[in-house]
Design an enzyme around this catalytic site. Structure first.
Site, PDB file in Angstrom:
ATOM      1  NE  ARG A 164      -3.305  -2.122   2.456  1.00 57.36           N
ATOM      2  CZ  ARG A 164      -3.087  -2.854   3.454  1.00 57.36           C
ATOM      3  NH1 ARG A 164      -2.400  -3.244   4.397  1.00 57.36           N
ATOM      4  NH2 ARG A 164      -4.375  -4.162   3.825  1.00 57.36           N
ATOM      5  CE  LYS A 188      -6.099  -0.589   5.003  1.00 58.40           C
ATOM      6  NZ  LYS A 188      -8.295  -0.399   4.394  1.00 58.40           N
ATOM      7  CG  HIS A 258      -4.236   0.447  -3.515  1.00 59.85           C
ATOM      8  ND1 HIS A 258      -4.101   0.444  -2.926  1.00 59.85           N
ATOM      9  CD2 HIS A 258      -5.883  -0.113  -3.602  1.00 59.85           C
ATOM     10  CE1 HIS A 258      -4.912  -0.181  -2.102  1.00 59.85           C
ATOM     11  NE2 HIS A 258      -5.544  -1.200  -2.328  1.00 59.85           N
ATOM     12  NE  ARG A 261      -3.300  -3.346  -1.026  1.00 64.02           N
ATOM     13  CZ  ARG A 261      -2.878  -3.859  -0.110  1.00 64.02           C
ATOM     14  NH1 ARG A 261      -1.934  -4.447   0.084  1.00 64.02           N
ATOM     15  NH2 ARG A 261      -3.447  -4.868   0.631  1.00 64.02           N
ATOM     16  CG  HIS A 284      -6.553  -8.413   1.734  1.00 65.98           C
ATOM     17  ND1 HIS A 284      -6.551  -8.793  -0.187  1.00 65.98           N
ATOM     18  CD2 HIS A 284      -6.333  -6.988   1.703  1.00 65.98           C
ATOM     19  CE1 HIS A 284      -6.494  -8.499  -0.414  1.00 65.98           C
ATOM     20  NE2 HIS A 284      -6.702  -7.037   0.082  1.00 65.98           N
ATOM     21  CE1 TYR A 293      -6.818  -7.040  -7.124  1.00 63.63           C
ATOM     22  CE2 TYR A 293      -6.840  -8.796  -4.963  1.00 63.63           C
ATOM     23  CZ  TYR A 293      -6.987  -7.280  -5.137  1.00 63.63           C
ATOM     24  OH  TYR A 293      -6.274  -6.470  -4.368  1.00 63.63           O
TER      25      TYR A 293
END
Length: 315
Positions: A164, A188, A258, A261, A284, A293
């Site tokens: 990210r 995150k 992004h 990514r 994730h 995806y």
């Protein structure tokens, strides 16, 4: 009520480990709501909410104005003033989180935004770049300048490890293990993960860190990526340079850092990597986030099938 805004921002920063980018968005969104409520209550306008404690202002804004009806009117005004549906949904999400925080602290009896629904968004899958487009983007930086060297390195890392933009800017020299070609990433919520780098990315990273022009301006001795003043590079700077490289290469559409990514995740999947591994590499929390995806990959396969099938080539 103004004190509750600041208490919420402090909570996000200190307890939820929100990134500077996230804090800035919350500050902007709640400032917009504050401005609307002040106007609605015919109060003297006050400056936007500040993330700096020494520059915070006071206001006579009362929770009596924080009603379901006023929130709906605010969102309607946002839509009518040409804000995108995505922005309006983000602002509603910020309001809901803030209201939930206020209920938890017993400042209001119930969440006035809880049952409000934002505008619907068209279902969009991320559109990955082709490998050729990635290479074109990587060739855009001017390698005669240390900033160009840095940007090539950034692009290599985006594609190498699926990072990210906030993870790139937070990267410190101490997070790099050149012996094992690994990076320690703070994702995150300050969740750490270890991700590998490609040999090409390692070579560019080592070359950038050893660049004499980088050493000449270095002021932040921890940060991996520096701006031209020798301080830690910001996400805004990366976004701005990225757009310049898109123009230079002629790539069009909604493409951001992004996107790379999304691109590497799709390329990993198409080359046989399992979803669980992709989830771990991308950081994730839920495997459900990663499954998007599979839809992207199938969309591309269908497009290739339609373009290559003999029946579709007939006049």
């Amino acid at each position: 009520m103004i004190a509750s805004f600041y208490a919420f921002l402090d909570y996000l920063k200190n307890m939820k480990a929100a990134s500077p980018h996230t804090l800035r968005n919350y500050s902007i969104d709640l400032s917009s709501l504050k401005c609307f409520l002040e106007k609605k209550g015919e109060l003297t306008p006050t400056p936007p909410l500040s993330l700096q404690e020494d520059s915070r202002s006071s206001s006579q804004l009362s929770f009596s104005l924080f009603t379901k009806e006023n929130i709906r009117l605010y969102l309607l005004e946002q839509i009518q003033t040409t804000h995108s549906k995505r922005t309006v949904r983000r602002r509603l999400s910020a309001i809901k989180s803030f209201a939930k925080f206020c209920v938890k602290n017993q400042w209001i009896p119930e969440n006035p935004a809880e049952m409000i629904r934002g505008p619907r968004l068209p279902k969009e899958l991320p559109s990955p770049l082709t490998y050729e487009q990635v290479l074109a983007l990587m060739s855009a930086p001017d390698l005669d300048k240390v900033t160009g060297f840095r940007d090539r390195c950034l692009l290599e890392l985006f594609y190498s490890s699926g990072l990210r933009i906030s993870e790139i800017t937070a990267l410190n020299r101490s997070d790099i293990d050149f012996q094992s070609n690994l990076l320690r990433i703070c994702g995150k919520g300050k969740k750490e993960r270890i991700v590998p780098m490609t040999k090409v990315a390692v070579q560019w990273l080592q070359a950038y860190l050893d660049h004499p022009d980088r050493a000449a301006v270095e002021q932040d001795h921890q940060a991996c990526f520096l701006n031209r003043f020798g301080k830690r590079l910001s996400t805004r700077s990366i976004d701005r340079k990225f757009q310049q490289y898109l123009l230079k290469t002629g790539l069009s559409g909604t493409i951001t850092p992004h996107t790379i990514r999304h691109t590497i995740a799709t390329h990993w999947l198409e080359r046989g990597m399992d979803l669980k591994t992709i989830q771990l590499l991308l950081g994730h929390t839920s495997l459900e986030t990663t499954t998007i995806y599979t839809h992207v990959s199938m969309k591309l396969k269908k497009q290739i099938h339609d373009e290559a099938h003999p029946h579709n080539l007939e006049d």
